[in-house]
Scaffold this active site. Structure first.
Site, PDB file in Angstrom:
ATOM      1  N   SER A   1      -3.228  -0.077 -18.499  1.00  0.00           N
ATOM      2  CA  SER A   1      -4.313  -0.045 -17.509  1.00  0.00           C
ATOM      3  C   SER A   1      -4.306   1.301 -16.781  1.00  0.00           C
ATOM      4  O   SER A   1      -5.364   1.852 -16.462  1.00  0.00           O
ATOM      5  CB  SER A   1      -4.133  -1.165 -16.478  1.00  0.00           C
ATOM      6  OG  SER A   1      -4.730  -2.351 -16.941  1.00  0.00           O
TER       7      SER A   1
ATOM      8  N   LYS B   1      -3.101  -8.800  -6.655  1.00  0.00           N
ATOM      9  CA  LYS B   1      -3.472  -9.866  -7.602  1.00  0.00           C
ATOM     10  C   LYS B   1      -4.655 -10.621  -7.052  1.00  0.00           C
ATOM     11  O   LYS B   1      -4.805 -10.759  -5.831  1.00  0.00           O
ATOM     12  CB  LYS B   1      -2.295 -10.842  -7.790  1.00  0.00           C
ATOM     13  CG  LYS B   1      -2.363 -11.599  -9.094  1.00  0.00           C
ATOM     14  CD  LYS B   1      -1.935 -10.713 -10.247  1.00  0.00           C
ATOM     15  CE  LYS B   1      -1.878 -11.421 -11.561  1.00  0.00           C
ATOM     16  NZ  LYS B   1      -1.186 -10.596 -12.564  1.00  0.00           N
TER      17      LYS B   1
ATOM     18  N   HIS C   1       0.831  -1.207   0.000  1.00  0.00           N
ATOM     19  CA  HIS C   1       0.000   0.000   0.000  1.00  0.00           C
ATOM     20  C   HIS C   1       0.867   1.259   0.000  1.00  0.00           C
ATOM     21  O   HIS C   1       0.384   2.330   0.380  1.00  0.00           O
ATOM     22  CB  HIS C   1      -0.921   0.002   1.226  1.00  0.00           C
ATOM     23  CG  HIS C   1      -1.913  -1.112   1.209  1.00  0.00           C
ATOM     24  ND1 HIS C   1      -2.040  -2.034   2.214  1.00  0.00           N
ATOM     25  CD2 HIS C   1      -2.821  -1.476   0.274  1.00  0.00           C
ATOM     26  CE1 HIS C   1      -2.990  -2.903   1.909  1.00  0.00           C
ATOM     27  NE2 HIS C   1      -3.468  -2.591   0.732  1.00  0.00           N
ATOM     28  N   HIS C   2       2.133   1.150  -0.424  1.00  0.00           N
ATOM     29  CA  HIS C   2       2.964   2.362  -0.405  1.00  0.00           C
ATOM     30  C   HIS C   2       2.427   3.383  -1.402  1.00  0.00           C
ATOM     31  O   HIS C   2       2.695   4.571  -1.284  1.00  0.00           O
ATOM     32  CB  HIS C   2       4.432   2.032  -0.717  1.00  0.00           C
ATOM     33  CG  HIS C   2       4.697   1.714  -2.156  1.00  0.00           C
ATOM     34  ND1 HIS C   2       4.302   0.531  -2.728  1.00  0.00           N
ATOM     35  CD2 HIS C   2       5.287   2.431  -3.147  1.00  0.00           C
ATOM     36  CE1 HIS C   2       4.650   0.525  -4.013  1.00  0.00           C
ATOM     37  NE2 HIS C   2       5.252   1.663  -4.276  1.00  0.00           N
TER      38      HIS C   2
HETATM   39  P1  NAD Z   1      -4.403 -16.350 -21.411  1.00  0.00           P
HETATM   40  O1  NAD Z   1      -5.309 -17.148 -20.590  1.00  0.00           O
HETATM   41  O2  NAD Z   1      -4.970 -15.352 -22.365  1.00  0.00           O
HETATM   42  O3  NAD Z   1      -3.421 -17.279 -22.275  1.00  0.00           O
HETATM   43  C1  NAD Z   1      -2.580 -18.259 -21.759  1.00  0.00           C
HETATM   44  C2  NAD Z   1      -2.340 -19.292 -22.834  1.00  0.00           C
HETATM   45  O4  NAD Z   1      -1.332 -20.210 -22.412  1.00  0.00           O
HETATM   46  C3  NAD Z   1      -3.600 -20.108 -23.157  1.00  0.00           C
HETATM   47  O5  NAD Z   1      -3.811 -20.125 -24.546  1.00  0.00           O
HETATM   48  C4  NAD Z   1      -3.261 -21.499 -22.614  1.00  0.00           C
HETATM   49  O6  NAD Z   1      -3.878 -22.544 -23.322  1.00  0.00           O
HETATM   50  C5  NAD Z   1      -1.745 -21.519 -22.784  1.00  0.00           C
HETATM   51  N1  NAD Z   1      -1.074 -22.503 -21.945  1.00  0.00           N
HETATM   52  C6  NAD Z   1      -1.380 -22.892 -20.685  1.00  0.00           C
HETATM   53  N2  NAD Z   1      -0.502 -23.796 -20.231  1.00  0.00           N
HETATM   54  C7  NAD Z   1       0.378 -24.000 -21.236  1.00  0.00           C
HETATM   55  C8  NAD Z   1       1.516 -24.823 -21.386  1.00  0.00           C
HETATM   56  N3  NAD Z   1       1.938 -25.618 -20.392  1.00  0.00           N
HETATM   57  N4  NAD Z   1       2.191 -24.798 -22.566  1.00  0.00           N
HETATM   58  C9  NAD Z   1       1.797 -24.006 -23.566  1.00  0.00           C
HETATM   59  N5  NAD Z   1       0.717 -23.174 -23.478  1.00  0.00           N
HETATM   60  C10 NAD Z   1       0.023 -23.182 -22.322  1.00  0.00           C
HETATM   61  O7  NAD Z   1      -3.409 -15.641 -20.376  1.00  0.00           O
HETATM   62  P2  NAD Z   1      -2.538 -14.319 -20.605  1.00  0.00           P
HETATM   63  O8  NAD Z   1      -3.346 -13.165 -20.150  1.00  0.00           O
HETATM   64  O9  NAD Z   1      -1.963 -14.334 -21.963  1.00  0.00           O
HETATM   65  O10 NAD Z   1      -1.393 -14.546 -19.514  1.00  0.00           O
HETATM   66  C11 NAD Z   1      -0.241 -15.323 -19.778  1.00  0.00           C
HETATM   67  C12 NAD Z   1       0.848 -14.949 -18.791  1.00  0.00           C
HETATM   68  O11 NAD Z   1       1.132 -13.550 -18.901  1.00  0.00           O
HETATM   69  C13 NAD Z   1       0.500 -15.191 -17.324  1.00  0.00           C
HETATM   70  O12 NAD Z   1       1.680 -15.531 -16.630  1.00  0.00           O
HETATM   71  C14 NAD Z   1       0.019 -13.834 -16.862  1.00  0.00           C
HETATM   72  O13 NAD Z   1       0.141 -13.650 -15.467  1.00  0.00           O
HETATM   73  C15 NAD Z   1       0.991 -12.940 -17.624  1.00  0.00           C
HETATM   74  N6  NAD Z   1       0.539 -11.554 -17.796  1.00  0.00           N
HETATM   75  C16 NAD Z   1      -0.650 -11.268 -18.378  1.00  0.00           C
HETATM   76  C17 NAD Z   1      -1.013  -9.933 -18.553  1.00  0.00           C
HETATM   77  C18 NAD Z   1      -2.279  -9.529 -19.269  1.00  0.00           C
HETATM   78  O14 NAD Z   1      -2.454  -8.339 -19.536  1.00  0.00           O
HETATM   79  N7  NAD Z   1      -3.147 -10.448 -19.648  1.00  0.00           N
HETATM   80  C19 NAD Z   1      -0.170  -8.906 -18.093  1.00  0.00           C
HETATM   81  C20 NAD Z   1       1.053  -9.241 -17.510  1.00  0.00           C
HETATM   82  C21 NAD Z   1       1.401 -10.576 -17.370  1.00  0.00           C
END
Ligand code: NAD
Length: 480
Positions: free
Chosen positions: A369, A111, A69-70
């Site tokens: 965002s 989160k 909460h900083h």
């Molecule tokens: P998403 O749900 O849109 O996509 C994830 C994809 O990974 C899916 O298509 C899924 O089938 C695939 N997947 C799952 N396990 C797998 C494996 N073992 N091998 C290959 N593919 C696999 O999720 P996202 O929003 O793209 O998030 C992906 C990562 O990015 C997460 O770690 C998330 O925390 C991080 N992230 C997301 C955002 C965002 O804006 N959405 C921002 C920062 C970080």
């Protein structure tokens, strides 16, 4: 360094804290301050019933962690996945704190997670879960434009954010409805979302990697030339982040030689056309058997393919002690959160791999965002007030050049120049330019710290974050 041991027993938050602790040794902040920055401020764990479409009842487990909460509000996505647990949510919330600090986005980290496999529930059940989760957050003061602002993450979509907004708005009608739109980001554009948010994380990954490969001394050390043109890339996970990162890297000149999804992976040295692969997957239900590509049945083996840049964009702990030594990529661009464990990080660093760390590389999502939150609080689309003014100013400059030079421009040339030069910026132009500027500036800052401390980029990124959060505390007068 060959090893068969795994590091599965080390929790995700412990992995993050080990990396944090390494950075802390480069600084001389008081131990109490370091502990305050590292520890998670609050965690709300909830269980609630879901009446399923067939009338049966499921008990749903969900979390929201506010790590720091900083600065307020706190900010971070919501994940829907079967393996969501408290430790993971806390680890991801801590990464959000560090990420926001690195890109100078004035939020603390948070989160959320709901322990469900999305595919096991109908869309109406997902909506009921999302509404009840929002209600629980509101009840305990864990959501609000100035309190805590969720966004999409793994397994969640803009439409879920619209449901959160709708629920929050109906719950707070008598309180502060004017700013309610800013209670969640990553919304659809028609629901107060900002143009460019959906693709922002992947676009930011592209800007970060493009910047990294532009430094000739860094590339020489890796035996690579500068630029993306001759680079081969493997991407794991074709969801929101992976798809967009792959798309912009391909458009930027790189060749996609491997793509991995949970059902398997495909490989082609000649390059894979991303949108054709996505269309094939939509049609057949699988990435496998794409014409001209070789199947890799065990998806994780794609991480070990020969390539210049490996982009893990699925989930955490994909590169571990047991497979790190098999990684052949010279650059690992961490698009997912925590894809490389602390032990694997040490192995890759020893191999001389350039790891572009998650806490910098995937910060594009929270950056945009932030732009969405600002748009919602200012109640005006970015660029609305100045777009026409900018266009008219540029036209006046062109007319002045005409007058001063005494030459009448040919109307066709003038029209061409006007569409190129005198174009006022749209909201999407402004968002993308703000994102690019943020990613480029942060990369330079992290790279400078890497050189200054003679360390790796992850440690440098943690140093940057730690110093900035520490300075917030000292400005509050809490710590020296
Ligand atoms: P998403 O749900 O849109 O996509 C994830 C994809 O990974 C899916 O298509 C899924 O089938 C695939 N997947 C799952 N396990 C797998 C494996 N073992 N091998 C290959 N593919 C696999 O999720 P996202 O929003 O793209 O998030 C992906 C990562 O990015 C997460 O770690 C998330 O925390 C991080 N992230 C997301 C955002 C965002 O804006 N959405 C921002 C920062 C970080």
């Amino acid at each position: 360094m060959a090893t068969n041991a795994t590091d599965h027993h080390v929790s995700f938050s412990e992995q993050v804290n080990r990396m944090f602790d390494k950075a802390a040794t480069f600084l001389d902040h008081p131990a109490g301050l370091i502990a305050q920055i590292k520890n998670c401020n609050s965690v709300y764990r909830m269980e609630f019933p879901l009446k399923r479409d067939d009338g049966s009842i499921d008990v749903i487990t969900a979390y929201r962690a506010e790590h720091s909460h900083h600065k307020q509000p706190t900010k971070g996505g919501i994940r829907y996945a079967g393996n969501v647990n408290e430790d993971e949510v806390v680890a991801l919330a801590s990464l959000m704190t560090y990420k926001c600090a690195i890109v100078d986005v004035p939020f603390g980290g948070a989160k959320g997670g709901i322990k469900i496999n999305r595919g096991d529930y109908s869309e109406t059940e997902i909506e009921r879960i999302t509404r009840r989760y929002t209600f629980e957050l509101q009840k305990k003061n864990f959501i609000g434009p100035g309190i805590d602002v969720p966004a999409p993450d793994y397994g969640t979509r803009p439409s879920d954010m619209a449901v959160i907004l709708d629920t929050y708005t109906s719950l707070t009608l008598t309180e502060n409805p004017i700013d309610a739109l800013a209670c969640v980001t990553g919304k659809p554009v028609g629901q107060g979302g900002v143009r460019g948010r959906n693709e922002a994380t992947g676009r930011g990954v592209y800007y970060g990697i493009r910047e990294a490969v532009s430094f000739s001394d860094d590339m020489e050390r890796l035996g690579l030339s500068t630029g993306l043109d001759d680079k081969t890339v493997v991407v794991q996970g074709l969801g929101n982040v992976g798809y967009h990162a792959a798309k912009y890297l391909q458009e930027g000149g790189a060749t996609l030689v491997g793509l991995a999804e949970y059902e398997g992976a495909i490989h082609s040295e000649n390059g894979l056309d991303l949108d054709a692969v996505v269309a094939h997957r939509k049609e057949t239900g699988s990435i496998l058997n794409f014409p001209g590509a070789t199947n890799i049945e065990f998806s994780a083996q794609a991480l070990e393919l020969e390539c210049d840049i490996l982009v893990p964009a699925a989930l955490e702990s994909q590169i571990r002690k047991d497979n790190a030594s098999q990684i052949k990529a010279k650059i690992v661009g961490e698009a997912a959160n925590g894809p490389v464990t602390a032990d694997a990080d040490a192995i890759l660093n020893e191999k001389g791999v350039l790891i572009i760390p998650d806490i910098f590389l995937n910060a594009g999502g929270v950056t945009v965002s932030y732009f969405e939150w600002l748009r919602n609080l200012s109640h005006v689309r970015h660029g609305r007030m100045n777009r026409r003014f900018e266009e008219n100013s540029a036209r006046r400059i062109l007319e002045a050049i005409e007058t001063l030079s005494g030459t009448q421009f040919n109307q066709e040339t003038l029209g061409h120049v006007i569409t190129k030069v005198a174009l006022g910026a749209s909201e999407e132009d402004l968002v993308n330019s703000g994102l690019e500027d943020t990613m480029v500036a942060a990369y330079h800052e992290v790279r400078e710290l890497t050189k200054k401390h003679n360390t790796d980029q992850r440690t440098a990124a943690f140093i940057s974050a730690l110093d900035k959060v520490a300075s917030s505390y000292s400005q509050m007068g809490i710590f020296p």
